[in-house]
Design a protein around this motif. Structure first.
Motif, PDB file in Angstrom:
ATOM      1  N   GLN A  66       0.818  -1.209   0.000  1.00  0.00           N
ATOM      2  CA  GLN A  66       0.000   0.000   0.000  1.00  0.00           C
ATOM      3  C   GLN A  66       0.855   1.264   0.000  1.00  0.00           C
ATOM      4  O   GLN A  66       1.903   1.313   0.640  1.00  0.00           O
ATOM      5  CB  GLN A  66      -0.904   0.046   1.238  1.00  0.00           C
ATOM      6  CG  GLN A  66      -1.639  -1.227   1.548  1.00  0.00           C
ATOM      7  CD  GLN A  66      -1.078  -1.977   2.731  1.00  0.00           C
ATOM      8  OE1 GLN A  66      -0.210  -1.490   3.443  1.00  0.00           O
ATOM      9  NE2 GLN A  66      -1.552  -3.193   2.946  1.00  0.00           N
ATOM     10  N   LEU A  78       0.066   5.692   0.224  1.00  0.00           N
ATOM     11  CA  LEU A  78      -0.973   6.601   0.681  1.00  0.00           C
ATOM     12  C   LEU A  78      -0.680   8.035   0.263  1.00  0.00           C
ATOM     13  O   LEU A  78       0.474   8.468   0.245  1.00  0.00           O
ATOM     14  CB  LEU A  78      -1.043   6.520   2.209  1.00  0.00           C
ATOM     15  CG  LEU A  78      -1.907   7.527   2.959  1.00  0.00           C
ATOM     16  CD1 LEU A  78      -3.378   7.244   2.708  1.00  0.00           C
ATOM     17  CD2 LEU A  78      -1.587   7.465   4.455  1.00  0.00           C
ATOM     18  N   TYR A  81      -5.369   5.794  -2.170  1.00  0.00           N
ATOM     19  CA  TYR A  81      -4.744   4.597  -1.582  1.00  0.00           C
ATOM     20  C   TYR A  81      -4.387   3.667  -2.724  1.00  0.00           C
ATOM     21  O   TYR A  81      -5.266   3.112  -3.398  1.00  0.00           O
ATOM     22  CB  TYR A  81      -5.733   3.935  -0.624  1.00  0.00           C
ATOM     23  CG  TYR A  81      -5.108   3.111   0.476  1.00  0.00           C
ATOM     24  CD1 TYR A  81      -3.968   3.536   1.150  1.00  0.00           C
ATOM     25  CD2 TYR A  81      -5.689   1.906   0.870  1.00  0.00           C
ATOM     26  CE1 TYR A  81      -3.431   2.788   2.176  1.00  0.00           C
ATOM     27  CE2 TYR A  81      -5.159   1.155   1.908  1.00  0.00           C
ATOM     28  CZ  TYR A  81      -4.025   1.602   2.550  1.00  0.00           C
ATOM     29  OH  TYR A  81      -3.493   0.860   3.573  1.00  0.00           O
ATOM     30  N   SER A  95      -6.732   1.560   5.787  1.00  0.00           N
ATOM     31  CA  SER A  95      -6.955   0.219   5.252  1.00  0.00           C
ATOM     32  C   SER A  95      -8.371  -0.257   5.557  1.00  0.00           C
ATOM     33  O   SER A  95      -9.054  -0.829   4.701  1.00  0.00           O
ATOM     34  CB  SER A  95      -5.926  -0.756   5.837  1.00  0.00           C
ATOM     35  OG  SER A  95      -6.106  -2.051   5.320  1.00  0.00           O
ATOM     36  N   THR A 138     -10.862   1.475   3.320  1.00  0.00           N
ATOM     37  CA  THR A 138     -10.857   0.895   1.977  1.00  0.00           C
ATOM     38  C   THR A 138     -11.573  -0.449   1.957  1.00  0.00           C
ATOM     39  O   THR A 138     -12.346  -0.745   1.036  1.00  0.00           O
ATOM     40  CB  THR A 138      -9.409   0.741   1.480  1.00  0.00           C
ATOM     41  OG1 THR A 138      -8.741   1.996   1.585  1.00  0.00           O
ATOM     42  CG2 THR A 138      -9.366   0.254   0.038  1.00  0.00           C
ATOM     43  N   THR A 149      -6.452  -5.019   0.524  1.00  0.00           N
ATOM     44  CA  THR A 149      -5.307  -4.109   0.632  1.00  0.00           C
ATOM     45  C   THR A 149      -3.944  -4.801   0.754  1.00  0.00           C
ATOM     46  O   THR A 149      -2.937  -4.115   0.895  1.00  0.00           O
ATOM     47  CB  THR A 149      -5.490  -3.173   1.844  1.00  0.00           C
ATOM     48  OG1 THR A 149      -5.542  -3.945   3.049  1.00  0.00           O
ATOM     49  CG2 THR A 149      -6.759  -2.350   1.704  1.00  0.00           C
TER      50      THR A 149
END
Length: 466
Positions: free
Chosen positions: A74, A76, A89, A242, A245, A346
């Motif tokens: 991931q 950001l 993201y 996270s 998402t 994620t």
């Protein structure tokens, strides 16, 4: 209480530890190297991969991970959007390297997830992909599933979309570096603000993040050490992105009538009552009018009794499973610890199910059909993830037991201060070891215990009340 050395040198216990680790790997039948055909396919996939056409490299992404991480799922970025925020993201485009039905796909379905052992991790995918071409490493163009989530001033999501795009991470932060820079870095400051309002939304919906300080086995060249990793605020804020998402992914799936949710039933009344009694015994009662999420959030992360309460709270977080569906949304959709429907999307480099969830969401968001291989594979995922989760749990426990025994082995016969966790287990403060104990124990009581046994080969540690 004596303070014990947490480092284990090669001269002292390295050969015995190495033998014990090898025995655990053999007993659990852990995979070793990837089959040759998997490595060959991985090399070809890296060579053949083409970045997505959509160019989002102007977005200043950054990653926040434990020190030394190379499999970066991931990245950001956050910007102000009126009174609220816009969160970007980026999730690694692992599916772009995996041919459905190919050698990598077959091997990944068998492994299920990356396993973390004291003497090295066992990756889900070949490292040429998971730590190289697909990993969102700093200053490298990478393909990604880019989630764009608009939030209002109170952290409520107002819109979401997901697209494949090329991205570039500007920096790889460690948790410690990011925490120290929160006051100076604008994006990290916005992460703090978004993280805090999302924690408030979590409390509002009755959710709970069980941020338990972990005892980790850390390898440093030829030495091992036990390390208690306290969850920093920046890690909590990052985890909230996270979770945001994953909840957005679940809504996309439910609206489309296809996907795979991570669900968990509410705690049983008897489990709640047992946990309440434990909190009383351990000195920090959980009030009947307090949500358990709020209660867990106020516990200290460095006080032995309250750490013990966090561990005991795991009894409320049981029964999690994966629920696939295609054609009609299931009746039960909530992950009770989160307090909302939730899906894993994620961590595709390290978890099999995320590859499928990402493909569902990007297809639905783009208004195209979900690929046939995804539809056909959804029903197979709960069994594969269940097997790998069971194996991962057994591996974690065995490795930690072994290193705890190695730390304590030179001190058999010595006495320590401890706190009784149950009527048969105690928690030491230094080293932070939880172990079985013989004798009369009252949960929550401070006791003096003698180390009776510490066997590296079996990972057995046993104390007795003095």
């Amino acid at each position: 209480m004596p303070s014990l050395p947490l480092k284990l040198t090669r001269e002292a216990t390295q050969p015995e530890l190495a033998a014990a680790f090898a025995a655990i790997r053999a007993e659990l039948e852990l995979p070793t190297e990837f089959p040759p055909e998997v490595e060959v396919e991985a090399a070809r996939a890296v060579e053949a991969y083409r970045l997505p056409d959509l160019d989002l490299t102007d977005i200043p992404f950054a990653t926040i991970d434990p020190a030394g991480s190379t499999d970066l799922d991931q990245a950001l970025a956050i910007e102000r959007d009126g009174a609220g925020w816009r969160v970007f993201y980026a999730i690694a485009d692992l599916p772009g390297f995996v041919t459905p039905g190919g050698a990598i796909d077959v091997e990944a379905r068998d492994r299920g997830q990356t396993l973390y052992a004291a003497d090295g991790r066992i990756p889900l995918h070949p490292v040429a992909i998971s730590e190289g071409a697909a990993s969102l490493l700093a200053d490298a163009e990478r393909g990604a599933f880019v989630w764009e989530l608009a939030l209002d001033s109170e952290g409520r999501e107002t819109s979401v979309r997901v697209r494949r795009a090329r991205v570039r991470s500007r920096r790889q932060w460690t948790y410690e570096e990011a925490q120290a820079a929160v006051g100076d870095d604008p994006m990290l400051g916005m992460l703090r603000d978004v993280g805090e309002v999302r924690v408030a939304r979590e409390s509002e919906r009755g959710g709970a993040s069980l941020a338990t300080p972990e005892m980790l086995v850390v390898r440093d060249r030829h030495e091992y050490r036990l390390e208690r990793r306290v969850v920093l605020p920046v890690a909590t804020w990052n985890a909230q992105i996270s979770l945001l998402t994953g909840m957005a992914a679940a809504r996309i799936m439910l609206d489309a009538g296809i996907g795979i949710l991570r669900t968990m039933p509410p705690a049983e009344p008897d489990a709640i009552e047992r946990f309440r009694r434990q909190t009383i015994a351990l000195g920090t009662p959980w009030g009947a009018d307090e949500r358990y999420g709020d209660y867990l959030r106020r516990l200290a992360s460095d006080e032995p009794r309250q750490i013990a309460i966090r561990h005991a709270a795991a009894s409320l977080f049981r029964g999690a499973t994966y629920l696939p569906f295609d054609g009609e949304a299931p009746a039960e959709t909530v992950q009770s610890a989160i307090g909302a429907p939730y899906a894993h999307v994620t961590a595709p480099l390290r978890r099999l199910v995320d590859r499928f969830g990402l493909e569902v969401c990007v297809a639905v968001s783009g208004g195209v059909d979900v690929p046939t291989w995804v539809r056909e594979g959804l029903l197979t995922l709960p069994a594969a993830m269940g097997r790998s989760a069971n194996l991962s749990g057994r591996l974690d426990r065995r490795m930690l037991d072994t290193v705890e025994a190695a730390v304590l082995a030179p001190h058999v016969g010595k006495e320590f201060d401890a706190v009784a966790i149950t009527d048969a287990t105690v928690q030491l403060g230094d080293p932070a070891v939880e172990a079985s104990c013989e004798g009369m124990l009252r949960p929550g009581a401070e006791v003096r215990v003698r180390l009776e046994a510490a066997d590296i080969a079996t990972g057995t540690v046993r104390f007795r009340v003095v």
